[in-house]
Design a protein around this motif. Sequence first.
Motif, mmCIF file in Angstrom:
data_model
loop_
_atom_site.group_PDB
_atom_site.id
_atom_site.type_symbol
_atom_site.label_atom_id
_atom_site.label_comp_id
_atom_site.label_asym_id
_atom_site.label_seq_id
_atom_site.Cartn_x
_atom_site.Cartn_y
_atom_site.Cartn_z
ATOM 1 N N LYS A 3 0.821 -1.209 0.000
ATOM 2 C CA LYS A 3 0.000 0.000 0.000
ATOM 3 C C LYS A 3 0.858 1.264 0.000
ATOM 4 N N VAL A 4 1.975 1.221 0.718
ATOM 5 C CA VAL A 4 2.848 2.407 0.783
ATOM 6 C C VAL A 4 3.420 2.721 -0.590
ATOM 7 N N GLN A 5 3.917 1.681 -1.284
ATOM 8 C CA GLN A 5 4.488 1.886 -2.609
ATOM 9 C C GLN A 5 3.412 2.337 -3.596
ATOM 10 N N LEU A 6 2.231 1.745 -3.514
ATOM 11 C CA LEU A 6 1.144 2.135 -4.406
ATOM 12 C C LEU A 6 0.754 3.589 -4.170
ATOM 13 N N HIS A 7 0.698 3.992 -2.897
ATOM 14 C CA HIS A 7 0.354 5.387 -2.576
ATOM 15 C C HIS A 7 1.402 6.339 -3.158
ATOM 16 N N TYR A 8 2.687 5.956 -3.032
ATOM 17 C CA TYR A 8 3.758 6.799 -3.569
ATOM 18 C C TYR A 8 3.623 6.931 -5.089
ATOM 19 N N LEU A 9 3.369 5.815 -5.776
ATOM 20 C CA LEU A 9 3.249 5.863 -7.231
ATOM 21 C C LEU A 9 2.021 6.676 -7.665
ATOM 22 N N MET A 628 18.840 10.630 -9.658
ATOM 23 C CA MET A 628 18.182 10.460 -10.964
ATOM 24 C C MET A 628 17.915 8.989 -11.252
ATOM 25 N N ARG A 629 18.861 8.138 -10.919
ATOM 26 C CA ARG A 629 18.654 6.705 -11.146
ATOM 27 C C ARG A 629 17.505 6.175 -10.291
ATOM 28 N N GLU A 630 17.406 6.682 -9.063
ATOM 29 C CA GLU A 630 16.284 6.288 -8.209
ATOM 30 C C GLU A 630 14.968 6.737 -8.829
ATOM 31 N N LYS A 631 14.959 7.938 -9.387
ATOM 32 C CA LYS A 631 13.734 8.442 -10.005
ATOM 33 C C LYS A 631 13.382 7.632 -11.254
ATOM 34 N N ILE A 632 14.408 7.280 -12.033
ATOM 35 C CA ILE A 632 14.164 6.445 -13.217
ATOM 36 C C ILE A 632 13.526 5.122 -12.800
ATOM 37 N N SER A 633 14.053 4.535 -11.731
ATOM 38 C CA SER A 633 13.499 3.267 -11.239
ATOM 39 C C SER A 633 12.033 3.436 -10.824
ATOM 40 N N ASP A 634 11.756 4.542 -10.132
ATOM 41 C CA ASP A 634 10.367 4.808 -9.707
ATOM 42 C C ASP A 634 9.450 5.002 -10.912
ATOM 43 N N LEU A 635 9.941 5.723 -11.919
ATOM 44 C CA LEU A 635 9.125 5.974 -13.112
ATOM 45 C C LEU A 635 8.866 4.680 -13.889
ATOM 46 N N LYS A 636 9.841 3.794 -13.905
ATOM 47 C CA LYS A 636 9.629 2.501 -14.564
ATOM 48 C C LYS A 636 8.559 1.694 -13.826
ATOM 49 N N GLU A 637 8.581 1.784 -12.480
ATOM 50 C CA GLU A 637 7.525 1.115 -11.709
ATOM 51 C C GLU A 637 6.168 1.727 -12.007
ATOM 52 N N LEU A 638 6.141 3.059 -12.165
ATOM 53 C CA LEU A 638 4.885 3.734 -12.479
ATOM 54 C C LEU A 638 4.345 3.267 -13.829
ATOM 55 N N GLY A 640 4.952 0.434 -15.198
ATOM 56 C CA GLY A 640 4.467 -0.930 -14.983
ATOM 57 C C GLY A 640 3.085 -0.949 -14.342
ATOM 58 N N ALA A 641 2.854 -0.018 -13.400
ATOM 59 C CA ALA A 641 1.542 0.056 -12.740
ATOM 60 C C ALA A 641 0.462 0.509 -13.713
ATOM 61 N N TYR A 642 0.830 1.419 -14.642
ATOM 62 C CA TYR A 642 -0.131 1.821 -15.679
ATOM 63 C C TYR A 642 -0.498 0.617 -16.550
ATOM 64 N N ARG A 643 0.515 -0.140 -16.943
ATOM 65 C CA ARG A 643 0.281 -1.250 -17.874
ATOM 66 C C ARG A 643 -0.440 -2.422 -17.208
ATOM 67 N N SER A 644 -0.259 -2.577 -15.881
ATOM 68 C CA SER A 644 -0.931 -3.671 -15.179
ATOM 69 C C SER A 644 -2.346 -3.295 -14.757
ATOM 70 N N GLY A 645 -2.655 -2.008 -14.882
ATOM 71 C CA GLY A 645 -3.987 -1.555 -14.493
ATOM 72 C C GLY A 645 -4.111 -1.175 -13.035
ATOM 73 N N GLU A 646 -3.014 -1.264 -12.238
ATOM 74 C CA GLU A 646 -3.081 -0.883 -10.824
ATOM 75 C C GLU A 646 -3.299 0.620 -10.660
ATOM 76 N N ILE A 647 -2.792 1.401 -11.613
ATOM 77 C CA ILE A 647 -3.022 2.846 -11.642
ATOM 78 C C ILE A 647 -3.521 3.185 -13.041
ATOM 79 N N VAL A 648 -4.508 4.046 -13.091
ATOM 80 C CA VAL A 648 -5.115 4.392 -14.379
ATOM 81 C C VAL A 648 -4.509 5.690 -14.910
ATOM 82 N N GLU A 649 -4.125 5.672 -16.194
ATOM 83 C CA GLU A 649 -3.670 6.918 -16.829
ATOM 84 C C GLU A 649 -4.805 7.933 -16.782
ATOM 85 N N ARG A 650 -4.417 9.192 -16.687
ATOM 86 C CA ARG A 650 -5.424 10.242 -16.623
ATOM 87 C C ARG A 650 -5.186 11.253 -17.734
ATOM 88 N N ASP A 651 -6.133 12.162 -17.888
ATOM 89 C CA ASP A 651 -5.964 13.209 -18.892
ATOM 90 C C ASP A 651 -4.770 14.077 -18.522
#
Length: 652
Positions: A3-9, A628-638, A640-651
Amino acid sequence: MDKVQLHYLEQLSEMYPTIGNASTEIINLQAILNLPKGTEHFLSDVHGEYDAFSHVLKNGSGAVRKKIDDVFGGTLSSEDKSGLATLIYYPREKMELVRKKEKDIDLWYKTTLYRLIEVCKTVSSKYTRSKVRKALPKDYAYVIEELITEKPEVLNKEAYYDSIINTIVELGTAEDFIDALSELIQQLVIDHLHVLGDIYDRGAGPHLIMDRLCSYHSLDIQWGNHDIIWMGAAAGNLACIATVIRNSIRYGNLDVLEEGYGINMLPLATFAMKAYADDPCDRFVFKVAPVGTDNIENDLTKKMHKAIAMIRFKLEGQLIKKWPEYGMNDRLLLEHIDYVKGTIEIEGKTYKMLDTYFPTIDPDDPYRLTDEEEEVMNRLRSSFIHCDKLKTHVKLLLKKGSMYKVYNGNLLFHGCIPFDDYGEFAKVNVYGRLYSGKALFDVLETYVRKAFFSDDPLEKEKGVDIMWYIWTAPYSPLYGRKKMSTFERYFVDDETLKTETKNSYYEYIKKPEYADKVLKEFGLHGSRVHIINGHVPVHRMKGESPVKSNGKVIMIDGGFSKAYRRRTGIAGYTLIYNSYGLTLTAHEPFESPETAVRDERDIVSRREAVENMDKRILVGDTDVGEKMREKISDLKELIGAYRSGEIVERDK
């Protein structure tokens, strides 16, 4: 995903609402990681020497001239290169001289613009276009960007650039563009500035230095003990206020207080003329007398000097008695004076005093201020704590400053890591608990910040008082001497008592194993990590080197202050850390901006490599690159969350 990671993303998705947004940012960050690291510039102990400080900022400790050499090589004469460097440092002043002697000023404008554009292209090449764009002067941003950006789609580039420059000259805006390009080069040559303490005292322009730092594009400050005493004064500590005023009088810089900060010295002057009317105060002379001081002014200043010095000794005694854990009872000297015999006992010996006139001291209660002294200090305190300009400057010291900083493999601090005589980190009592090494730095910084931000009255009071302790105490990391012998220098004719013995850190740190011990304490390991500090001037005239412990330690206080130069033989060291390595620069005394412009003289006397890298350092090798590398890693997770449907893309 927890839940913590999902909230952050989900929070991150507010900034990058689509896969496309996140992907673009990853590509941008990945590109930046492969750019050369920006140039870091290290200064220390500038002590109010504004003109020299300003010039070193302008020339980047030789970095600007090196870029000119890189760009033009042998195609320009040394004289032309010096002229171009001077123009970049002082564009308006240089152009005023040029107008008087150039027969074809339009041709000079065009030639100069072309040269500045070439330098600008080189210094901007290590940055992204976005970062350069943010640095561009608002009025001319579009045109300058056109001039310094390669345009492969333009077939006749020469004609394209000629048309822009000819139009600039025809419109009468050439000088504005030259000024704008010069300032842009100054800014891009130095990516980040480190000021390792002691901005204040001795020189006449600390307020001007602080004004300049308030608008500097990227910096950090490691507090020096002379900065801390001003911070304490701004917080209302009476002992700090008395010390700041005494220092200003001693070095002939009352103008800093009166004109720079608008502090009214009339209450002190009025009191001093009354209390010491029959006292010549001959022991209380200027260390550095201001130009144009007449006998009447000098007589008044000596009386003010003695008045505030005696108030200071009383207030310091009050703090020592208030906080016995400071461990400074040996500095309670007023109670060891025999006011009848005119003698004092220090360290078990009795000395004849050089001045025995103490009309404001009650021998039975020597640390009590008289009613008149108390009134003077209350009025001065009000002036200090309500000074808007001082508030602004202290706000910068709090926002950008700290007791130490770890940055790109370097440990930066002003003074020392207190050692005991056995080579261990000294255990220091701070309000009833013992601290050493990094923990000592951390707790002292916490209390400094409490002085300004704490809601707890007692904790705030401790913070206000600790700043005086940091200024002068034997185990203060920013002072690092056994005692401050101000009293002895005024009143006792014995040179041994005036010696301010340095903490054993300064001997131990010459040995690599102790340098490694300090670095490890602050989490630094490896072969390319360093301690960089100032505070104690390096005596080059005596053959002392600023580089110690096989290059692990670099001490960069070389005597910016005029008061030190006869001992150091130079006018300051500065350090440059760019993508090729570390370069130490020794400076000649700076005469004036007028001389620098007229004679095209710089003050870089010698540059020597402290450490050359076997391969060029990239942004990816720095602390910023790690983030920057940490941010890249976070963005890659984001993504992944978009593609898995855990987070929905928005306008967008």
